[in-house]
Write an enzyme that holds these catalytic residues in place. Structure first.
Site, PDB file in Angstrom:
ATOM      1  N   GLU A 137     -16.063   5.984   6.267  1.00 28.52           N
ATOM      2  CA  GLU A 137     -15.195   5.319   7.248  1.00 28.52           C
ATOM      3  C   GLU A 137     -15.157   6.172   8.498  1.00 28.52           C
ATOM      4  OE1 GLU A 137     -11.154   5.034   5.707  1.00 28.52           O
ATOM      5  OE2 GLU A 137     -11.372   6.927   4.643  1.00 28.52           O
ATOM      6  N   ARG A 197       0.836  -1.201   0.000  1.00 27.62           N
ATOM      7  CA  ARG A 197       0.000   0.000   0.000  1.00 27.62           C
ATOM      8  C   ARG A 197       0.871   1.252   0.000  1.00 27.62           C
ATOM      9  NH1 ARG A 197      -4.454   0.588   4.636  1.00 27.62           N
ATOM     10  NH2 ARG A 197      -2.611   1.052   5.900  1.00 27.62           N
ATOM     11  N   LYS A 200      -2.566   6.987   1.239  1.00 29.70           N
ATOM     12  CA  LYS A 200      -2.299   7.243   2.658  1.00 29.70           C
ATOM     13  C   LYS A 200      -1.182   8.277   2.722  1.00 29.70           C
ATOM     14  CE  LYS A 200      -1.982   4.750   7.019  1.00 29.70           C
ATOM     15  NZ  LYS A 200      -3.063   5.484   7.665  1.00 29.70           N
TER      16      LYS A 200
HETATM   17  N1  PMP Z   1      -9.125   4.613   7.292  1.00 30.09           N
HETATM   18  C1  PMP Z   1      -8.262   5.606   7.603  1.00 30.09           C
HETATM   19  C2  PMP Z   1      -8.575   6.989   7.198  1.00 30.09           C
HETATM   20  C3  PMP Z   1      -7.077   5.290   8.298  1.00 30.09           C
HETATM   21  O1  PMP Z   1      -6.214   6.267   8.605  1.00 30.09           O
HETATM   22  C4  PMP Z   1      -6.828   3.956   8.690  1.00 30.09           C
HETATM   23  C5  PMP Z   1      -5.585   3.627   9.486  1.00 30.09           C
HETATM   24  N2  PMP Z   1      -4.485   3.426   8.665  1.00 30.09           N
HETATM   25  C6  PMP Z   1      -7.764   2.968   8.339  1.00 30.09           C
HETATM   26  C7  PMP Z   1      -8.899   3.345   7.643  1.00 30.09           C
HETATM   27  C8  PMP Z   1      -7.529   1.527   8.700  1.00 30.09           C
HETATM   28  O2  PMP Z   1      -6.531   0.981   7.897  1.00 30.09           O
HETATM   29  P1  PMP Z   1      -5.581  -0.198   8.413  1.00 30.09           P
HETATM   30  O3  PMP Z   1      -6.467  -1.330   8.802  1.00 30.09           O
HETATM   31  O4  PMP Z   1      -4.721  -0.511   7.261  1.00 30.09           O
HETATM   32  O5  PMP Z   1      -4.833   0.338   9.575  1.00 30.09           O
END
Ligand code: PMP
Length: 304
Positions: A185, A52, A152
């Site tokens: 989210e 990612r 990200k």
């Molecule tokens: N959405 C956002 C906006 C985030 O910052 C995160 C944390 N990285 C997640 C979802 C969850 O992603 P992950 O399970 O890869 O940590």
């Protein structure tokens, strides 16, 4: 003992781990990052996180200085230097030092790679036992056509603004809607609801970060025989769901029992949620890239 931070191949004590004020990561949020976790001497889903990171970098035309194998080794080296077995790892690649203009072409020194490893626990244990209360925030998730939430990036102001609302309401997390008003989210987590024995989570096209934990939950649900649908849904669907939970590397799987004042399901963490939490715990304690390969080999010999 002071922790050591990796910066461009060097391990420096926290107090000396510094970057330039001219780094475009600071000046413009120009860079990408990952939050990764290690459990019991193993880095969980490290390759998925790295994948990612490189995709985020590709999307903003940032050339990560190390190849994936080198970056993987740098993460492990940082954990070893800090004698960590259970840790939260922050991997950051900034555009590097430039001038005061926006143009990344002026960052001639190249990108800067930072790895910070430390212990963390995001929420107190009672939230995992009793569940979280959420509000829907007024800050909408970034318009994907403007800045894709799939990247990200260090530009987290959208989430920070949402988090300010959450904190002002004295809550731990909040629901973010996308520009069309569909549930996207949380500020740092993905969201799932359960309805009629199936799980539903917003699709990538709703404008979300495709979480690594979200993908793990989808695998675990499949193994449990629980169907998962990636589908858009509205606040109404959350209010009337049987269960709701959030997923994220830091938060893991955390039950949600109230949203905008509406009690979700029975008001207690639901059955599917609790099952997933157990299976997640099991998986994270057994799977991952070994930080200390010698030790992992000894454990494998004992088991054989
Ligand atoms: N959405 C956002 C906006 C985030 O910052 C995160 C944390 N990285 C997640 C979802 C969850 O992603 P992950 O399970 O890869 O940590």
């Amino acid at each position: 003992m002071e922790r050591l931070v990796y910066i461009d191949g060097e391990l420096l004590p926290n107090s000396q781990a510094k970057v330039s004020v001219f780094d475009h990561g600071l000046l413009y949020g120009d860079g990408v990052f990952e939050g990764i976790r290690a459990y019991n001497g193993r880095v969980f889903r490290l390759r998925e996180h790295l994948r990612r990171l490189y995709r985020s970098a590709q999307a903003i035309m940032l050339a990560v200085p190390l190849a994936p194998e080198g970056l993987e080794e740098a993460v492990l080296e940082t954990l070893r230097a800090n004698a960590l077995r259970d840790a939260y790892i922050r991997l950051v690649v900034t555009r590097g030092v430039g001038d005061l203009g926006l143009d990344p072409a002026k960052c001639t020194g190249g990108p800067c790679t930072i790895i910070i490893a430390d212990k963390i626990e995001l929420y107190p244990a009672r939230f995992y036992e009793e569940g979280l209360e959420l509000n829907t925030v007024t800050t909408r998730r970034n318009l994907p056509q403007a800045l894709s939430p799939a990247i990200k990036s260090l530009n987290y102001l959208n989430n920070v603004l949402a988090k300010i609302e959450v904190s002002r309401a004295a809550l731990q997390e909040g629901v973010m809607l996308n520009h069309e008003g569909y549930v996207a989210e949380a500020t740092g987590d993905n969201i799932f609801i359960a309805d009629g024995g199936a799980l539903i989570t917003p699709p990538a096209s709703a404008g979300i970060l495709e979480g690594i934990t979200r993908a793990v939950v989808m695998e675990l649900a499949a193994a449990m025989g629980v169907p998962v649908r990636e589908e858009r849904f509205l606040q109404y669907d959350v209010y009337t769901a049987g269960e709701c939970f959030l997923t994220g590397t830091a938060a893991e799987i955390v039950p949600v029992i109230k949203v905008d004042g509406r009690v979700i399901g029975t008001g207690k963490p639901g059955n599917i949620t609790r099952q997933l939490m157990l299976r997640f715990r099991e998986l994270t304690s057994n799977e991952g890239v070994p930080i200390y390969p010698e030790e992992a080999r000894a454990v494998a010999r004992d088991r054989a």
